[in-house]
Design a protein around this motif. Sequence first.
Motif, mmCIF file in Angstrom:
data_model
loop_
_atom_site.group_PDB
_atom_site.id
_atom_site.type_symbol
_atom_site.label_atom_id
_atom_site.label_comp_id
_atom_site.label_asym_id
_atom_site.label_seq_id
_atom_site.Cartn_x
_atom_site.Cartn_y
_atom_site.Cartn_z
ATOM 1 N N LEU A 133 -9.745 -10.506 -1.473
ATOM 2 C CA LEU A 133 -8.923 -10.614 -2.658
ATOM 3 C C LEU A 133 -8.027 -12.021 -2.289
ATOM 4 C CD1 LEU A 133 -8.114 -7.134 -3.627
ATOM 5 C CD2 LEU A 133 -9.811 -8.588 -4.482
ATOM 6 N N ASN A 134 -7.568 -12.356 -1.209
ATOM 7 C CA ASN A 134 -6.738 -13.608 -1.057
ATOM 8 C C ASN A 134 -7.636 -14.959 -1.423
ATOM 9 O OD1 ASN A 134 -4.325 -14.760 0.276
ATOM 10 N ND2 ASN A 134 -5.733 -15.743 1.413
ATOM 11 N N LYS A 135 -8.774 -14.794 -1.524
ATOM 12 C CA LYS A 135 -9.396 -16.015 -2.132
ATOM 13 C C LYS A 135 -9.109 -15.968 -3.704
ATOM 14 C CE LYS A 135 -13.353 -15.067 0.954
ATOM 15 N NZ LYS A 135 -14.538 -14.559 1.169
ATOM 16 N N PHE A 136 -8.911 -14.791 -4.228
ATOM 17 C CA PHE A 136 -8.689 -15.081 -5.641
ATOM 18 C C PHE A 136 -6.929 -15.182 -5.742
ATOM 19 C CE2 PHE A 136 -12.540 -12.956 -5.041
ATOM 20 C CZ PHE A 136 -13.398 -13.666 -5.910
ATOM 21 N N LEU A 161 -7.642 -2.381 -6.417
ATOM 22 C CA LEU A 161 -6.926 -2.174 -7.766
ATOM 23 C C LEU A 161 -5.631 -2.243 -7.512
ATOM 24 C CD1 LEU A 161 -9.238 0.128 -9.852
ATOM 25 C CD2 LEU A 161 -9.015 -2.231 -9.893
ATOM 26 N N MET A 162 -4.854 -1.584 -6.757
ATOM 27 C CA MET A 162 -3.550 -1.563 -6.176
ATOM 28 C C MET A 162 -2.957 -2.801 -5.851
ATOM 29 S SD MET A 162 -3.322 2.148 -4.020
ATOM 30 C CE MET A 162 -1.604 1.921 -3.636
ATOM 31 N N ALA A 163 -3.683 -3.657 -5.036
ATOM 32 C CA ALA A 163 -3.562 -4.897 -4.502
ATOM 33 C C ALA A 163 -3.353 -5.954 -5.665
ATOM 34 C CB ALA A 163 -4.604 -5.406 -3.488
ATOM 35 N N LEU A 164 -4.410 -5.742 -6.737
ATOM 36 C CA LEU A 164 -4.375 -6.613 -7.966
ATOM 37 C C LEU A 164 -3.289 -6.386 -9.048
ATOM 38 C CD1 LEU A 164 -8.101 -6.676 -8.508
ATOM 39 C CD2 LEU A 164 -6.762 -8.528 -7.528
ATOM 40 N N LEU A 165 -2.763 -5.272 -9.122
ATOM 41 C CA LEU A 165 -1.784 -4.629 -9.918
ATOM 42 C C LEU A 165 -0.576 -4.555 -9.601
ATOM 43 C CD1 LEU A 165 -4.401 -1.887 -11.603
ATOM 44 C CD2 LEU A 165 -3.714 -4.145 -12.538
ATOM 45 N N ILE A 166 -0.235 -4.072 -8.314
ATOM 46 C CA ILE A 166 1.126 -3.857 -7.731
ATOM 47 C C ILE A 166 1.546 -5.093 -6.888
ATOM 48 C CG2 ILE A 166 2.479 -2.160 -6.688
ATOM 49 C CD1 ILE A 166 0.397 0.043 -7.354
ATOM 50 N N ASN A 167 2.724 -5.584 -7.106
ATOM 51 C CA ASN A 167 3.484 -6.381 -6.091
ATOM 52 C C ASN A 167 3.494 -5.802 -4.656
ATOM 53 O OD1 ASN A 167 5.502 -7.722 -4.608
ATOM 54 N ND2 ASN A 167 6.247 -8.519 -6.700
ATOM 55 N N HIS A 175 -4.303 4.894 4.759
ATOM 56 C CA HIS A 175 -5.037 4.320 6.272
ATOM 57 C C HIS A 175 -5.501 2.829 5.854
ATOM 58 C CE1 HIS A 175 -7.494 5.304 9.903
ATOM 59 N NE2 HIS A 175 -7.743 4.232 9.554
ATOM 60 N N THR A 176 -6.344 2.913 4.643
ATOM 61 C CA THR A 176 -6.972 1.612 4.366
ATOM 62 C C THR A 176 -5.825 0.607 4.051
ATOM 63 O OG1 THR A 176 -8.697 2.894 3.448
ATOM 64 C CG2 THR A 176 -8.686 0.456 2.830
ATOM 65 N N LEU A 177 -4.627 0.910 3.347
ATOM 66 C CA LEU A 177 -3.625 0.092 3.062
ATOM 67 C C LEU A 177 -2.918 -0.399 4.243
ATOM 68 C CD1 LEU A 177 -1.852 1.896 0.132
ATOM 69 C CD2 LEU A 177 -2.682 -0.477 0.189
ATOM 70 N N ILE A 178 -3.123 0.162 5.472
ATOM 71 C CA ILE A 178 -2.593 -0.140 6.610
ATOM 72 C C ILE A 178 -3.246 -1.367 7.164
ATOM 73 C CG2 ILE A 178 -1.966 0.344 8.979
ATOM 74 C CD1 ILE A 178 -1.064 3.206 8.233
ATOM 75 N N GLY A 179 -4.603 -1.155 7.058
ATOM 76 C CA GLY A 179 -5.507 -2.249 7.365
ATOM 77 C C GLY A 179 -5.307 -3.445 6.530
ATOM 78 N N PHE A 180 -5.125 -3.310 5.160
ATOM 79 C CA PHE A 180 -4.665 -4.138 4.197
ATOM 80 C C PHE A 180 -3.293 -5.030 4.741
ATOM 81 C CE2 PHE A 180 -2.553 -5.789 0.415
ATOM 82 C CZ PHE A 180 -3.673 -6.395 -0.291
ATOM 83 N N TYR A 181 -2.331 -4.352 5.142
ATOM 84 C CA TYR A 181 -0.873 -4.952 5.571
ATOM 85 C C TYR A 181 -1.385 -5.889 6.938
ATOM 86 C CZ TYR A 181 0.883 -1.069 3.027
ATOM 87 O OH TYR A 181 1.332 -0.347 2.205
ATOM 88 N N CYS A 182 -2.331 -5.333 7.855
ATOM 89 C CA CYS A 182 -2.827 -6.083 8.946
ATOM 90 C C CYS A 182 -3.475 -7.229 8.634
ATOM 91 C CB CYS A 182 -3.490 -5.296 9.956
ATOM 92 S SG CYS A 182 -2.709 -4.015 10.761
ATOM 93 N N GLY A 183 -4.294 -7.165 7.354
ATOM 94 C CA GLY A 183 -4.984 -8.469 6.767
ATOM 95 C C GLY A 183 -3.989 -9.547 6.395
ATOM 96 N N ILE A 202 -0.959 -9.878 8.005
ATOM 97 C CA ILE A 202 -0.521 -10.459 9.321
ATOM 98 C C ILE A 202 -1.552 -11.526 9.734
ATOM 99 C CG2 ILE A 202 -0.315 -9.865 11.837
ATOM 100 C CD1 ILE A 202 0.981 -7.215 10.923
ATOM 101 N N ILE A 203 -2.850 -11.272 9.499
ATOM 102 C CA ILE A 203 -3.779 -12.240 10.019
ATOM 103 C C ILE A 203 -3.886 -13.637 9.492
ATOM 104 C CG2 ILE A 203 -6.429 -12.446 10.255
ATOM 105 C CD1 ILE A 203 -6.501 -9.486 11.065
ATOM 106 N N MET A 204 -3.744 -13.329 8.124
ATOM 107 C CA MET A 204 -3.754 -14.320 7.227
ATOM 108 C C MET A 204 -2.625 -15.314 7.029
ATOM 109 S SD MET A 204 -7.067 -14.280 6.305
ATOM 110 C CE MET A 204 -7.170 -15.582 4.888
ATOM 111 N N ARG A 205 -1.479 -14.641 7.182
ATOM 112 C CA ARG A 205 -0.354 -15.222 6.942
ATOM 113 C C ARG A 205 0.275 -15.937 8.279
ATOM 114 N NH1 ARG A 205 -0.964 -16.339 1.898
ATOM 115 N NH2 ARG A 205 -1.258 -14.737 0.583
ATOM 116 N N THR A 206 -0.113 -15.456 9.190
ATOM 117 C CA THR A 206 0.189 -15.850 10.657
ATOM 118 C C THR A 206 -0.599 -16.993 11.120
ATOM 119 O OG1 THR A 206 1.243 -13.650 11.235
ATOM 120 C CG2 THR A 206 1.083 -15.360 12.996
ATOM 121 N N LYS A 207 0.046 -18.333 11.366
ATOM 122 C CA LYS A 207 -0.627 -19.414 11.845
ATOM 123 C C LYS A 207 -1.152 -19.570 13.160
ATOM 124 C CE LYS A 207 1.675 -22.322 8.572
ATOM 125 N NZ LYS A 207 2.768 -23.766 8.386
ATOM 126 N N GLU A 208 -0.379 -19.209 14.002
ATOM 127 C CA GLU A 208 -0.982 -19.102 15.482
ATOM 128 C C GLU A 208 -1.686 -17.781 16.024
ATOM 129 O OE1 GLU A 208 -0.427 -21.676 17.283
ATOM 130 O OE2 GLU A 208 0.429 -23.092 15.599
#
Length: 358
Positions: A66-69, A130-136, A202-210, A212-218
């Motif tokens: 979803l980050n691609k969009f 849908l939560m990721a698209l609809l909710i801040n 549980h899946t949302l925790i994975g989403f948060y880790c996503g 971290i992976i995408m927003r952390t440069k090093e």
Amino acid sequence: MAQKKRLVSLDVLRGITVAGMILVNNSGGDFTYEPLKHSVWNGMTPCDLVFPFFLFIMGISTYISLNKFNFKLSKDVVLKVLKRTLIMLCIGWGINWFAHLCNGDFFPFATLRLTGVMTRIALCYGVVSLMALLINHKHLIKLSILILAGYILILVLGNGYAYDESNLLGIIDRTLLGPQHLYQKSIIDPEGVTSTLAAIVHTLIGFYCGNIIMRTKEVDQKVLKLFLVGFILIMLGWLFSYALPLNKRIWSPTFLCVTCGSASSLLALLMYFIDVKKKDRWTRVFLVFGMNPLFLYVFSEILAIIFSASGINKIAYESIHVVIADPYIASVTYALLYTLLFGVLGYVLFQKKIYIKI
């Protein structure tokens, strides 16, 4: 590592998980080592890690996708999410229908199981997307805490740790879906409606880790943050397990924490060796599973049904048992060979660069 490059460590973890899912679901005989069996109720075995790992990885993949969009709500993105959710739901129900069909029941609509692994995967993917698209995203953490708090109340006030018909989780499932549409080998459906609330968090925790992976440069900072998340979650899970025991069948909050923490820690470890140290020669073994994960898993379930209905699995196990006298070793040998079969299929697809998305 550039953000646009594929994260090999994530594909490897996904491959390890899918190979594990196939392995633990396909023992040959009646004798299976305890670590390869799910816990009956409270407690946790290594076997109990594989499905939670998959949901955690799916959360990361959902963020990356979803980050691609830019997480912008649009008709095309919503339709894409809904379409994929519906396809996975239909596949899950189709697998169950196929099992009935192989046993001579062509129209099992009165007893078709509506819950299951694929159903939970579909619901978690659809709801989280849908939560990721609809909710801040700043509010998603608060919402996750509220959902988890509500689920804890259901467990505490609704006799949620009782392995009998007084358990509110079972009552809700039977009321909403009817007992005939639930898992028949247990009083409490392991993929029930109410416990799916915890699986969504549980899946949302994975989403948060996503994130971290995408927003952390090093890469080394990604590794450090994922290790920290894993450590905190594991400690929280074990600490509160004295009040709320680990339990996969009800997807207890402590089980959620320990399994998410373990997945985050293992991903950090893989990322360190693969993406930092570049020690990745061994990864192809698991990449062949990780590049076509759902296809291989679904195909393994369908073939297992065919083997069971036709008696091929018994013949194969007995043939192995003739050579290997120990029934436990014979059983795990069958499971390993069955998993290897899909490893070979995955390897062929990997070599031909064929990626079947579900």
